[in-house]
Design a protein around this motif. Sequence first.
Motif, PDB file in Angstrom:
ATOM      1  N   ILE A 235      76.753   6.854  55.850  1.00  0.00           N
ATOM      2  CA  ILE A 235      76.480   8.162  55.260  1.00  0.00           C
ATOM      3  C   ILE A 235      75.031   8.122  54.789  1.00  0.00           C
ATOM      4  O   ILE A 235      74.649   7.247  54.009  1.00  0.00           O
ATOM      5  CB  ILE A 235      77.424   8.470  54.083  1.00  0.00           C
ATOM      6  N   ALA A 236      74.245   9.045  55.285  1.00  0.00           N
ATOM      7  CA  ALA A 236      72.833   9.099  54.929  1.00  0.00           C
ATOM      8  C   ALA A 236      72.520  10.449  54.296  1.00  0.00           C
ATOM      9  O   ALA A 236      73.104  11.465  54.673  1.00  0.00           O
ATOM     10  CB  ALA A 236      71.973   8.900  56.174  1.00  0.00           C
ATOM     11  N   ALA A 237      71.630  10.446  53.340  1.00  0.00           N
ATOM     12  CA  ALA A 237      71.223  11.684  52.678  1.00  0.00           C
ATOM     13  C   ALA A 237      69.710  11.745  52.600  1.00  0.00           C
ATOM     14  O   ALA A 237      69.043  10.724  52.428  1.00  0.00           O
ATOM     15  CB  ALA A 237      71.830  11.756  51.275  1.00  0.00           C
ATOM     16  N   THR A 238      69.178  12.943  52.708  1.00  0.00           N
ATOM     17  CA  THR A 238      67.743  13.142  52.579  1.00  0.00           C
ATOM     18  C   THR A 238      67.476  14.546  52.061  1.00  0.00           C
ATOM     19  O   THR A 238      68.310  15.431  52.192  1.00  0.00           O
ATOM     20  CB  THR A 238      67.013  12.923  53.925  1.00  0.00           C
ATOM     21  N   ASN A 239      66.317  14.712  51.491  1.00  0.00           N
ATOM     22  CA  ASN A 239      65.890  16.046  51.065  1.00  0.00           C
ATOM     23  C   ASN A 239      64.826  16.591  52.015  1.00  0.00           C
ATOM     24  O   ASN A 239      64.153  17.557  51.720  1.00  0.00           O
ATOM     25  CB  ASN A 239      65.372  16.016  49.624  1.00  0.00           C
ATOM     26  N   ARG A 240      64.682  15.955  53.147  1.00  0.00           N
ATOM     27  CA  ARG A 240      63.686  16.373  54.142  1.00  0.00           C
ATOM     28  C   ARG A 240      64.372  16.937  55.375  1.00  0.00           C
ATOM     29  O   ARG A 240      65.513  16.609  55.657  1.00  0.00           O
ATOM     30  CB  ARG A 240      62.813  15.200  54.529  1.00  0.00           C
ATOM     31  N   ASN A 241      63.643  17.736  56.129  1.00  0.00           N
ATOM     32  CA  ASN A 241      64.158  18.302  57.365  1.00  0.00           C
ATOM     33  C   ASN A 241      63.881  17.311  58.499  1.00  0.00           C
ATOM     34  O   ASN A 241      62.770  17.234  59.015  1.00  0.00           O
ATOM     35  CB  ASN A 241      63.493  19.654  57.644  1.00  0.00           C
ATOM     36  N   LEU A 242      64.900  16.566  58.867  1.00  0.00           N
ATOM     37  CA  LEU A 242      64.718  15.525  59.876  1.00  0.00           C
ATOM     38  C   LEU A 242      64.392  16.101  61.246  1.00  0.00           C
ATOM     39  O   LEU A 242      63.656  15.492  62.021  1.00  0.00           O
ATOM     40  CB  LEU A 242      65.960  14.635  59.957  1.00  0.00           C
ATOM     41  N   THR A 243      64.920  17.269  61.562  1.00  0.00           N
ATOM     42  CA  THR A 243      64.620  17.901  62.853  1.00  0.00           C
ATOM     43  C   THR A 243      63.121  18.136  62.987  1.00  0.00           C
ATOM     44  O   THR A 243      62.527  17.826  64.022  1.00  0.00           O
ATOM     45  CB  THR A 243      65.386  19.232  62.991  1.00  0.00           C
ATOM     46  N   GLU A 244      62.504  18.665  61.947  1.00  0.00           N
ATOM     47  CA  GLU A 244      61.059  18.890  61.972  1.00  0.00           C
ATOM     48  C   GLU A 244      60.297  17.569  62.050  1.00  0.00           C
ATOM     49  O   GLU A 244      59.301  17.467  62.766  1.00  0.00           O
ATOM     50  CB  GLU A 244      60.614  19.657  60.722  1.00  0.00           C
ATOM     51  N   LEU A 245      60.775  16.561  61.318  1.00  0.00           N
ATOM     52  CA  LEU A 245      60.093  15.273  61.329  1.00  0.00           C
ATOM     53  C   LEU A 245      60.160  14.615  62.704  1.00  0.00           C
ATOM     54  O   LEU A 245      59.200  13.970  63.129  1.00  0.00           O
ATOM     55  CB  LEU A 245      60.691  14.345  60.266  1.00  0.00           C
ATOM     56  N   VAL A 246      61.277  14.787  63.413  1.00  0.00           N
ATOM     57  CA  VAL A 246      61.386  14.254  64.776  1.00  0.00           C
ATOM     58  C   VAL A 246      60.393  14.963  65.685  1.00  0.00           C
ATOM     59  O   VAL A 246      59.682  14.337  66.480  1.00  0.00           O
ATOM     60  CB  VAL A 246      62.833  14.396  65.317  1.00  0.00           C
ATOM     61  N   GLU A 247      60.302  16.288  65.554  1.00  0.00           N
ATOM     62  CA  GLU A 247      59.367  17.064  66.375  1.00  0.00           C
ATOM     63  C   GLU A 247      57.909  16.667  66.104  1.00  0.00           C
ATOM     64  O   GLU A 247      57.078  16.707  67.006  1.00  0.00           O
ATOM     65  CB  GLU A 247      59.556  18.563  66.126  1.00  0.00           C
ATOM     66  N   GLU A 248      57.601  16.285  64.873  1.00  0.00           N
ATOM     67  CA  GLU A 248      56.249  15.885  64.501  1.00  0.00           C
ATOM     68  C   GLU A 248      56.010  14.387  64.719  1.00  0.00           C
ATOM     69  O   GLU A 248      54.975  13.864  64.322  1.00  0.00           O
ATOM     70  CB  GLU A 248      55.998  16.221  63.023  1.00  0.00           C
ATOM     71  N   ASP A 249      56.975  13.703  65.323  1.00  0.00           N
ATOM     72  CA  ASP A 249      56.904  12.249  65.554  1.00  0.00           C
ATOM     73  C   ASP A 249      56.734  11.459  64.262  1.00  0.00           C
ATOM     74  O   ASP A 249      56.057  10.433  64.223  1.00  0.00           O
ATOM     75  CB  ASP A 249      55.785  11.884  66.539  1.00  0.00           C
ATOM     76  N   LYS A 250      57.363  11.926  63.190  1.00  0.00           N
ATOM     77  CA  LYS A 250      57.334  11.219  61.916  1.00  0.00           C
ATOM     78  C   LYS A 250      58.668  10.553  61.603  1.00  0.00           C
ATOM     79  O   LYS A 250      58.818   9.909  60.576  1.00  0.00           O
ATOM     80  CB  LYS A 250      56.948  12.180  60.781  1.00  0.00           C
ATOM     81  N   PHE A 251      59.655  10.759  62.494  1.00  0.00           N
ATOM     82  CA  PHE A 251      60.960  10.130  62.353  1.00  0.00           C
ATOM     83  C   PHE A 251      61.452   9.779  63.749  1.00  0.00           C
ATOM     84  O   PHE A 251      61.308  10.579  64.681  1.00  0.00           O
ATOM     85  CB  PHE A 251      61.951  11.078  61.656  1.00  0.00           C
ATOM     86  N   ARG A 252      62.019   8.593  63.892  1.00  0.00           N
ATOM     87  CA  ARG A 252      62.446   8.128  65.212  1.00  0.00           C
ATOM     88  C   ARG A 252      63.569   8.995  65.768  1.00  0.00           C
ATOM     89  O   ARG A 252      64.590   9.194  65.114  1.00  0.00           O
ATOM     90  CB  ARG A 252      62.927   6.681  65.129  1.00  0.00           C
ATOM     91  N   GLN A 253      63.398   9.469  66.991  1.00  0.00           N
ATOM     92  CA  GLN A 253      64.370  10.342  67.635  1.00  0.00           C
ATOM     93  C   GLN A 253      65.691   9.618  67.880  1.00  0.00           C
ATOM     94  O   GLN A 253      66.754  10.187  67.648  1.00  0.00           O
ATOM     95  CB  GLN A 253      63.798  10.874  68.954  1.00  0.00           C
ATOM     96  N   ASP A 254      65.656   8.370  68.312  1.00  0.00           N
ATOM     97  CA  ASP A 254      66.893   7.644  68.577  1.00  0.00           C
ATOM     98  C   ASP A 254      67.711   7.442  67.301  1.00  0.00           C
ATOM     99  O   ASP A 254      68.932   7.587  67.296  1.00  0.00           O
ATOM    100  CB  ASP A 254      66.614   6.299  69.252  1.00  0.00           C
TER     101      ASP A 254
ATOM    102  N   GLY B 243      75.095  20.417  54.548  1.00  0.00           N
ATOM    103  CA  GLY B 243      73.951  20.928  53.790  1.00  0.00           C
ATOM    104  C   GLY B 243      74.388  21.307  52.395  1.00  0.00           C
ATOM    105  O   GLY B 243      75.257  22.166  52.233  1.00  0.00           O
ATOM    106  N   LEU B 244      73.827  20.656  51.403  1.00  0.00           N
ATOM    107  CA  LEU B 244      74.152  20.963  50.014  1.00  0.00           C
ATOM    108  C   LEU B 244      72.924  21.535  49.326  1.00  0.00           C
ATOM    109  O   LEU B 244      71.888  20.875  49.271  1.00  0.00           O
ATOM    110  CB  LEU B 244      74.601  19.704  49.270  1.00  0.00           C
ATOM    111  N   PRO B 245      73.028  22.740  48.792  1.00  0.00           N
ATOM    112  CA  PRO B 245      71.883  23.301  48.069  1.00  0.00           C
ATOM    113  C   PRO B 245      71.676  22.544  46.759  1.00  0.00           C
ATOM    114  O   PRO B 245      72.614  21.979  46.203  1.00  0.00           O
ATOM    115  CB  PRO B 245      72.297  24.755  47.815  1.00  0.00           C
ATOM    116  N   PRO B 246      70.451  22.534  46.254  1.00  0.00           N
ATOM    117  CA  PRO B 246      70.194  21.851  44.979  1.00  0.00           C
ATOM    118  C   PRO B 246      70.938  22.537  43.836  1.00  0.00           C
ATOM    119  O   PRO B 246      71.318  23.707  43.927  1.00  0.00           O
ATOM    120  CB  PRO B 246      68.683  21.968  44.809  1.00  0.00           C
ATOM    121  N   LEU B 247      71.155  21.810  42.769  1.00  0.00           N
ATOM    122  CA  LEU B 247      71.906  22.321  41.625  1.00  0.00           C
ATOM    123  C   LEU B 247      71.278  23.585  41.052  1.00  0.00           C
ATOM    124  O   LEU B 247      71.984  24.485  40.618  1.00  0.00           O
ATOM    125  CB  LEU B 247      72.017  21.229  40.549  1.00  0.00           C
TER     126      LEU B 247
END
Length: 170
Positions: A3-22, A33-37
């Motif tokens: 189970i992984a959690a992040t506050n970043r948009n991983l889809t955008e990061l993959v498109e920008e080559d800032k997160f590994r696609q695999d 998707g959980l909105p902030p409190l």
Amino acid sequence: RIIAATNRNLTELVEEDKFRQDLYYRINVIRLGLPPLRHRMEDIPLLVDKFISKLNLKQGKYIQGIEQKVLSAFMAHDFPGNIRELENIIEHAFVLCSKGMIKLEHLPGFISRQSMSLQEQTNDPVKSAQIQLISDALARNNYNKNAAAKDLGIHKSTLFRRIKKLGISL
């Protein structure tokens, strides 16, 4: 399973080559998707009750709940630390409160100071919450009104009117 959690948009990061696609495709099986409190403030009373029950059992205390002023202070706070921050605040109050109701004096200094300054400004809890919400959004966005309006999810002209109506000084 992971189970992984992040506050970043991983889809955008993959498109920008800032997160590994695999890696993205390995962990992107089920997406929640959980909105902030701060976007679901109506959950605060339920969460407070849950944390108090949990801590009562753990510490062998009988704290009955929180005073209305404490709830107002919570509703005026934007919780940058989300639910963990709320839980930590309740745990802090448990250390200082031995029985009965949690009061403003049991809260960490930054919450009680915020609440005191709001009470000095107005006795209307809704107006106080609006002032605090707008002030926090402005501070988070370096007093850029356009960015603060976007952060709050309102049009910039609505933000300008509210700032004027509430008498918020910048």
